[in-house]
Design a protein around this motif. Sequence first.
Motif, mmCIF file in Angstrom:
data_model
loop_
_atom_site.group_PDB
_atom_site.id
_atom_site.type_symbol
_atom_site.label_atom_id
_atom_site.label_comp_id
_atom_site.label_asym_id
_atom_site.label_seq_id
_atom_site.Cartn_x
_atom_site.Cartn_y
_atom_site.Cartn_z
ATOM 1 N N GLN A 121 87.781 66.332 -54.210
ATOM 2 C CA GLN A 121 86.630 65.430 -55.294
ATOM 3 C C GLN A 121 86.887 65.642 -55.830
ATOM 4 O O GLN A 121 87.356 64.861 -57.521
ATOM 5 N N LEU A 122 86.853 67.048 -56.511
ATOM 6 C CA LEU A 122 86.967 67.394 -58.135
ATOM 7 C C LEU A 122 88.558 66.894 -58.613
ATOM 8 O O LEU A 122 88.426 66.373 -59.841
ATOM 9 N N TYR A 156 80.892 59.878 -67.730
ATOM 10 C CA TYR A 156 79.697 59.545 -66.770
ATOM 11 C C TYR A 156 79.570 59.052 -65.575
ATOM 12 O O TYR A 156 79.110 58.975 -64.037
ATOM 13 N N ALA A 157 80.919 57.376 -65.693
ATOM 14 C CA ALA A 157 80.733 57.451 -64.126
ATOM 15 C C ALA A 157 81.740 58.239 -63.382
ATOM 16 O O ALA A 157 81.269 57.891 -61.465
ATOM 17 N N LEU A 158 82.797 58.910 -63.773
ATOM 18 C CA LEU A 158 82.865 59.999 -62.618
ATOM 19 C C LEU A 158 81.543 60.800 -61.453
ATOM 20 O O LEU A 158 81.878 61.579 -60.758
ATOM 21 N N ALA A 159 80.748 61.802 -63.283
ATOM 22 C CA ALA A 159 80.368 62.290 -62.636
ATOM 23 C C ALA A 159 78.900 61.784 -61.743
ATOM 24 O O ALA A 159 78.041 62.572 -60.341
ATOM 25 N N SER A 179 79.771 59.237 -59.408
ATOM 26 C CA SER A 179 80.684 58.201 -58.417
ATOM 27 C C SER A 179 80.719 59.386 -57.350
ATOM 28 O O SER A 179 81.248 60.653 -57.804
ATOM 29 N N THR A 180 80.762 59.068 -56.615
ATOM 30 C CA THR A 180 81.839 59.961 -55.018
ATOM 31 C C THR A 180 83.457 59.500 -54.894
ATOM 32 O O THR A 180 83.488 57.935 -54.325
ATOM 33 N N ILE A 181 84.309 59.716 -55.271
ATOM 34 C CA ILE A 181 86.109 59.203 -54.663
ATOM 35 C C ILE A 181 85.920 60.148 -53.147
ATOM 36 O O ILE A 181 86.297 61.491 -53.183
ATOM 37 N N VAL A 201 83.545 53.470 -61.651
ATOM 38 C CA VAL A 201 84.671 54.426 -62.017
ATOM 39 C C VAL A 201 85.448 52.669 -63.144
ATOM 40 O O VAL A 201 86.334 53.098 -63.539
ATOM 41 N N VAL A 202 85.785 51.702 -61.889
ATOM 42 C CA VAL A 202 87.030 50.866 -62.418
ATOM 43 C C VAL A 202 86.611 50.716 -63.311
ATOM 44 O O VAL A 202 87.517 50.126 -64.858
#
Length: 213
Positions: free
Chosen positions: A65-66, A112-115, A117-119, A136-137
Amino acid sequence: MNTMMAIVVVSTLAITLLSAWLAVLLYSNYREKKNLSYAFWSAGLALFAIGTLLEAIFAYGIYSQLLAKFYLFVVALLVVLLGEGSALAVKNKIVTYAFTIFAVAASLFMLYALAVSTIGNIIVNYVVYGTLPIYVVVASSVATFPAALMIIAAAVISYRHTRNVKMLSTIAGVIIVSIAGTLYIVQFPVLLYYAEAVGIALLWLGFYSRKHI
């Protein structure tokens, strides 16, 4: 390693090498001409090389995920950096200041959005394809689409001033490379890989036809 994996890995590694080499040449132009546009374009292509290297790593089966979050940030930031270089090339202080403020804000929004969110797994059949969280989108779109428009606008202005037909390949290459960073966001993963290859090919064609980017 099966055939499909081999094709994806080899092609993305080839694009990585070509884009990294071009980033070095652009940085050499910056050192020679002291033009900040070249520095940002070089940084953008360096991130492009990192992005395609990550695509090869993902295809090989190494994934976390990272790494996915890092990849998504790189894909967005490279377009922003290319846009910043284009804003500087316009040589208008208002445009440069406005785009710089936008670039910083959009990059922070993306982080911030990536931090928060769970990918999940975004790799399907060895290529980047999985669905992204809507947050994220949105953040990616906010960063990349205005930057891509800035690149296109600067290219049109540059061509109108110079009328240099040999610039068209370089201009098209920069635009395609920048748009490649947005294709995954809007769910066109196959076009992402084609755009990466075509964009780098056009940039190299432009480099050799003009001898100076």
